[in-house]
Scaffold this motif. Sequence first.
Motif, PDB file in Angstrom:
ATOM      1  N   ARG A  50     115.812  48.008  23.338  1.00 29.30           N
ATOM      2  CA  ARG A  50     114.709  47.963  23.598  1.00 29.30           C
ATOM      3  C   ARG A  50     114.188  46.136  23.746  1.00 29.30           C
ATOM      4  O   ARG A  50     113.393  45.962  24.542  1.00 29.30           O
ATOM      5  CB  ARG A  50     113.848  48.992  22.822  1.00 29.30           C
ATOM      6  N   MET A  51     115.210  45.520  22.881  1.00 30.95           N
ATOM      7  CA  MET A  51     114.616  44.412  23.212  1.00 30.95           C
ATOM      8  C   MET A  51     115.323  43.497  23.619  1.00 30.95           C
ATOM      9  O   MET A  51     114.818  42.556  24.566  1.00 30.95           O
ATOM     10  CB  MET A  51     115.274  43.691  21.324  1.00 30.95           C
ATOM     11  N   GLN A  52     116.395  44.226  24.415  1.00 28.49           N
ATOM     12  CA  GLN A  52     116.703  43.551  26.095  1.00 28.49           C
ATOM     13  C   GLN A  52     115.863  43.927  27.148  1.00 28.49           C
ATOM     14  O   GLN A  52     116.344  43.510  27.983  1.00 28.49           O
ATOM     15  CB  GLN A  52     118.798  44.374  26.852  1.00 28.49           C
ATOM     16  N   ASN A  55     110.515  41.947  30.383  1.00 24.94           N
ATOM     17  CA  ASN A  55     108.795  42.576  31.040  1.00 24.94           C
ATOM     18  C   ASN A  55     108.657  44.260  30.584  1.00 24.94           C
ATOM     19  O   ASN A  55     108.022  45.025  30.945  1.00 24.94           O
ATOM     20  CB  ASN A  55     108.602  42.417  32.154  1.00 24.94           C
ATOM     21  N   PRO A  56     108.782  43.796  29.629  1.00 25.26           N
ATOM     22  CA  PRO A  56     108.273  45.098  28.919  1.00 25.26           C
ATOM     23  C   PRO A  56     106.842  45.977  28.679  1.00 25.26           C
ATOM     24  O   PRO A  56     106.293  44.095  28.464  1.00 25.26           O
ATOM     25  CB  PRO A  56     108.552  45.411  27.462  1.00 25.26           C
ATOM     26  N   SER A  57     105.660  46.636  28.529  1.00 26.09           N
ATOM     27  CA  SER A  57     104.201  46.916  28.376  1.00 26.09           C
ATOM     28  C   SER A  57     104.628  46.380  26.672  1.00 26.09           C
ATOM     29  O   SER A  57     105.578  46.271  26.331  1.00 26.09           O
ATOM     30  CB  SER A  57     104.520  48.138  28.092  1.00 26.09           C
ATOM     31  N   PRO A  58     103.110  45.718  26.643  1.00 28.92           N
ATOM     32  CA  PRO A  58     102.467  45.070  24.975  1.00 28.92           C
ATOM     33  C   PRO A  58     103.146  45.779  24.230  1.00 28.92           C
ATOM     34  O   PRO A  58     103.534  45.523  23.046  1.00 28.92           O
ATOM     35  CB  PRO A  58     101.244  45.114  25.537  1.00 28.92           C
ATOM     36  N   SER A  59     103.348  47.462  24.235  1.00 39.00           N
ATOM     37  CA  SER A  59     103.342  48.310  23.744  1.00 39.00           C
ATOM     38  C   SER A  59     105.042  48.458  23.322  1.00 39.00           C
ATOM     39  O   SER A  59     105.152  49.018  21.839  1.00 39.00           O
ATOM     40  CB  SER A  59     102.839  49.517  23.224  1.00 39.00           C
ATOM     41  N   ALA A  60     105.358  48.178  24.133  1.00 38.74           N
ATOM     42  CA  ALA A  60     106.954  47.738  23.783  1.00 38.74           C
ATOM     43  C   ALA A  60     107.626  46.611  23.357  1.00 38.74           C
ATOM     44  O   ALA A  60     109.116  45.935  23.724  1.00 38.74           O
ATOM     45  CB  ALA A  60     108.313  48.377  24.637  1.00 38.74           C
ATOM     46  N   GLY A 243     116.075  50.854  37.107  1.00 32.96           N
ATOM     47  CA  GLY A 243     115.108  52.474  37.662  1.00 32.96           C
ATOM     48  C   GLY A 243     114.198  52.545  37.036  1.00 32.96           C
ATOM     49  O   GLY A 243     112.838  53.051  37.562  1.00 32.96           O
ATOM     50  N   THR A 244     113.330  52.314  36.075  1.00 28.52           N
ATOM     51  CA  THR A 244     112.675  52.058  35.072  1.00 28.52           C
ATOM     52  C   THR A 244     111.703  51.007  35.082  1.00 28.52           C
ATOM     53  O   THR A 244     111.072  51.037  34.271  1.00 28.52           O
ATOM     54  CB  THR A 244     113.014  52.685  33.732  1.00 28.52           C
ATOM     55  N   ALA A 245     112.153  49.876  35.782  1.00 24.60           N
ATOM     56  CA  ALA A 245     111.115  48.415  34.685  1.00 24.60           C
ATOM     57  C   ALA A 245     110.058  48.717  36.717  1.00 24.60           C
ATOM     58  O   ALA A 245     110.193  49.727  37.500  1.00 24.60           O
ATOM     59  CB  ALA A 245     112.273  47.136  35.808  1.00 24.60           C
ATOM     60  N   ARG A 246     108.788  48.187  35.873  1.00 25.20           N
ATOM     61  CA  ARG A 246     107.611  48.090  37.324  1.00 25.20           C
ATOM     62  C   ARG A 246     107.861  47.014  38.205  1.00 25.20           C
ATOM     63  O   ARG A 246     106.633  47.106  38.690  1.00 25.20           O
ATOM     64  CB  ARG A 246     106.563  47.681  36.331  1.00 25.20           C
ATOM     65  N   ASP A 247     108.682  46.058  37.973  1.00 28.05           N
ATOM     66  CA  ASP A 247     108.490  44.743  38.339  1.00 28.05           C
ATOM     67  C   ASP A 247     109.587  45.039  39.316  1.00 28.05           C
ATOM     68  O   ASP A 247     110.932  46.014  39.549  1.00 28.05           O
ATOM     69  CB  ASP A 247     109.750  43.760  37.504  1.00 28.05           C
ATOM     70  N   GLU A 248     109.336  45.282  40.815  1.00 30.62           N
ATOM     71  CA  GLU A 248     110.410  45.976  42.202  1.00 30.62           C
ATOM     72  C   GLU A 248     110.893  44.841  42.160  1.00 30.62           C
ATOM     73  O   GLU A 248     111.918  45.096  42.958  1.00 30.62           O
ATOM     74  CB  GLU A 248     109.251  45.250  43.295  1.00 30.62           C
ATOM     75  N   GLU A 265     116.241  32.133  36.416  1.00 31.40           N
ATOM     76  CA  GLU A 265     114.607  32.260  36.635  1.00 31.40           C
ATOM     77  C   GLU A 265     113.483  32.477  35.574  1.00 31.40           C
ATOM     78  O   GLU A 265     113.017  31.324  35.174  1.00 31.40           O
ATOM     79  CB  GLU A 265     114.410  32.392  37.976  1.00 31.40           C
ATOM     80  N   ARG A 266     113.147  33.518  35.122  1.00 28.48           N
ATOM     81  CA  ARG A 266     112.096  33.977  33.912  1.00 28.48           C
ATOM     82  C   ARG A 266     112.194  32.922  32.584  1.00 28.48           C
ATOM     83  O   ARG A 266     111.323  33.512  32.030  1.00 28.48           O
ATOM     84  CB  ARG A 266     112.165  36.070  34.375  1.00 28.48           C
ATOM     85  N   GLU A 267     113.709  33.158  32.061  1.00 28.48           N
ATOM     86  CA  GLU A 267     113.830  33.136  30.712  1.00 28.48           C
ATOM     87  C   GLU A 267     114.200  31.659  30.410  1.00 28.48           C
ATOM     88  O   GLU A 267     114.785  31.924  29.416  1.00 28.48           O
ATOM     89  CB  GLU A 267     113.733  34.562  29.450  1.00 28.48           C
ATOM     90  N   GLY A 268     115.099  31.490  31.375  1.00 27.53           N
ATOM     91  CA  GLY A 268     116.546  30.238  31.237  1.00 27.53           C
ATOM     92  C   GLY A 268     117.767  30.496  30.489  1.00 27.53           C
ATOM     93  O   GLY A 268     117.403  32.151  29.734  1.00 27.53           O
ATOM     94  N   MET A 269     118.236  29.903  29.570  1.00 27.08           N
ATOM     95  CA  MET A 269     119.422  30.170  28.904  1.00 27.08           C
ATOM     96  C   MET A 269     118.992  31.032  27.217  1.00 27.08           C
ATOM     97  O   MET A 269     119.937  32.109  27.216  1.00 27.08           O
ATOM     98  CB  MET A 269     119.943  29.157  28.771  1.00 27.08           C
ATOM     99  N   ARG A 270     118.014  30.891  26.901  1.00 28.58           N
ATOM    100  CA  ARG A 270     118.177  32.449  25.775  1.00 28.58           C
ATOM    101  C   ARG A 270     117.578  33.146  26.182  1.00 28.58           C
ATOM    102  O   ARG A 270     117.988  34.131  24.998  1.00 28.58           O
ATOM    103  CB  ARG A 270     116.712  31.443  25.327  1.00 28.58           C
ATOM    104  N   GLY A 271     116.966  33.552  27.713  1.00 30.23           N
ATOM    105  CA  GLY A 271     117.125  35.175  27.873  1.00 30.23           C
ATOM    106  C   GLY A 271     118.695  35.815  27.602  1.00 30.23           C
ATOM    107  O   GLY A 271     118.337  37.139  27.860  1.00 30.23           O
ATOM    108  N   PHE A 272     119.262  35.063  27.810  1.00 27.80           N
ATOM    109  CA  PHE A 272     120.808  36.201  27.924  1.00 27.80           C
ATOM    110  C   PHE A 272     121.365  36.458  26.285  1.00 27.80           C
ATOM    111  O   PHE A 272     121.999  36.695  26.216  1.00 27.80           O
ATOM    112  CB  PHE A 272     121.761  34.960  28.523  1.00 27.80           C
TER     113      PHE A 272
END
Length: 312
Positions: A50-52, A55-60, A243-248, A265-272
């Motif tokens: 879940r944490m990985q 772009n999850p919904s606010p509830s997630a 396949g479950t992502a909302r982002d195209e 691109e979206r989160e930088g190195m900390r995203g990894f």
Amino acid sequence: MPEHIPAVELDEIDYESLGGGSLVSNLLAGAFAGIMEHTVMYPIDAIKTRMQIMNPSPSAMYNGIAHAAGKISATEGVRSLWRGIASVAVGAGPAHAIYFATYESVKHNLGGNIGNEHHPFVAGFAGACATTASDALMNPFDVVKQRMQVHGSTYKSIGDCAKTVYRLEGLKAFYISYPTTLAMTIPFTAIQFAAYDSLSKFFNPRRGYDPMSHCLSGGLAGAVAASVTTPLDVIKTLLQTRGTARDERIRNCKGLFDAAKIIHEREGMRGFMRGLQPRIVTTMPSTAICWTAYEMAKFYLIRNSAESSRAS
């Protein structure tokens, strides 16, 4: 050198001198270890997934393990933390049977069981061979597991999930993450097995059957390997849940490098490093359980085989 942890000696059987044991012993011990490893810590693994997710919904959206566990339990029920566990239970047994049988065979053929010597590089190479073989079987089960772990999953069973994914995305959906999985699990397993071999030598110089040293060595080895390979685990999660992502763009992600580019691109190195804490919290006890269960099962299977041979 720490004070030696006394080894358990049952029926005067020299555990280490028995080498890797028979193929059947390794298959059964490996299957037992795999099921134990993946089921005991499953809820934390679900939180890690879940944490990985990008772009999850606010509830997630979650701020740590405790917050995630409380929020998921309150909004979706405690049982949701166990959703998809059947996929692991079905796949982990055969996959880990292959895993440990391959490991013992390669290690034995490369001289890793000779005497009481230290063979970290042989153990690491044997581990890399083992994970290559077992992941080919386990990857589809892991895809199903993660699809059922995501927030809002509506699959009724692992069969329903597998059929739906196959119908909508084809067979490639089950293996698009396989190269990334290998890119992660080969170094993970090589590091883990080499570290386990070294730590076992340190905590248990006689290399006898000693549950305490097996548990401690396995847990520490798993923590080291998990921390080093977390970036690849984040990439793997993106690919397996695309396949479950909302982002195209995420839905059309083509592979390892494309996924890495999106994350950077979206989160930088900390995203990894998303999910690092639950990954270590999951992996450390899981590998401790896995190695302890494996060494225990192997010891008793080999002991029973030796007793049967003496009796005949």
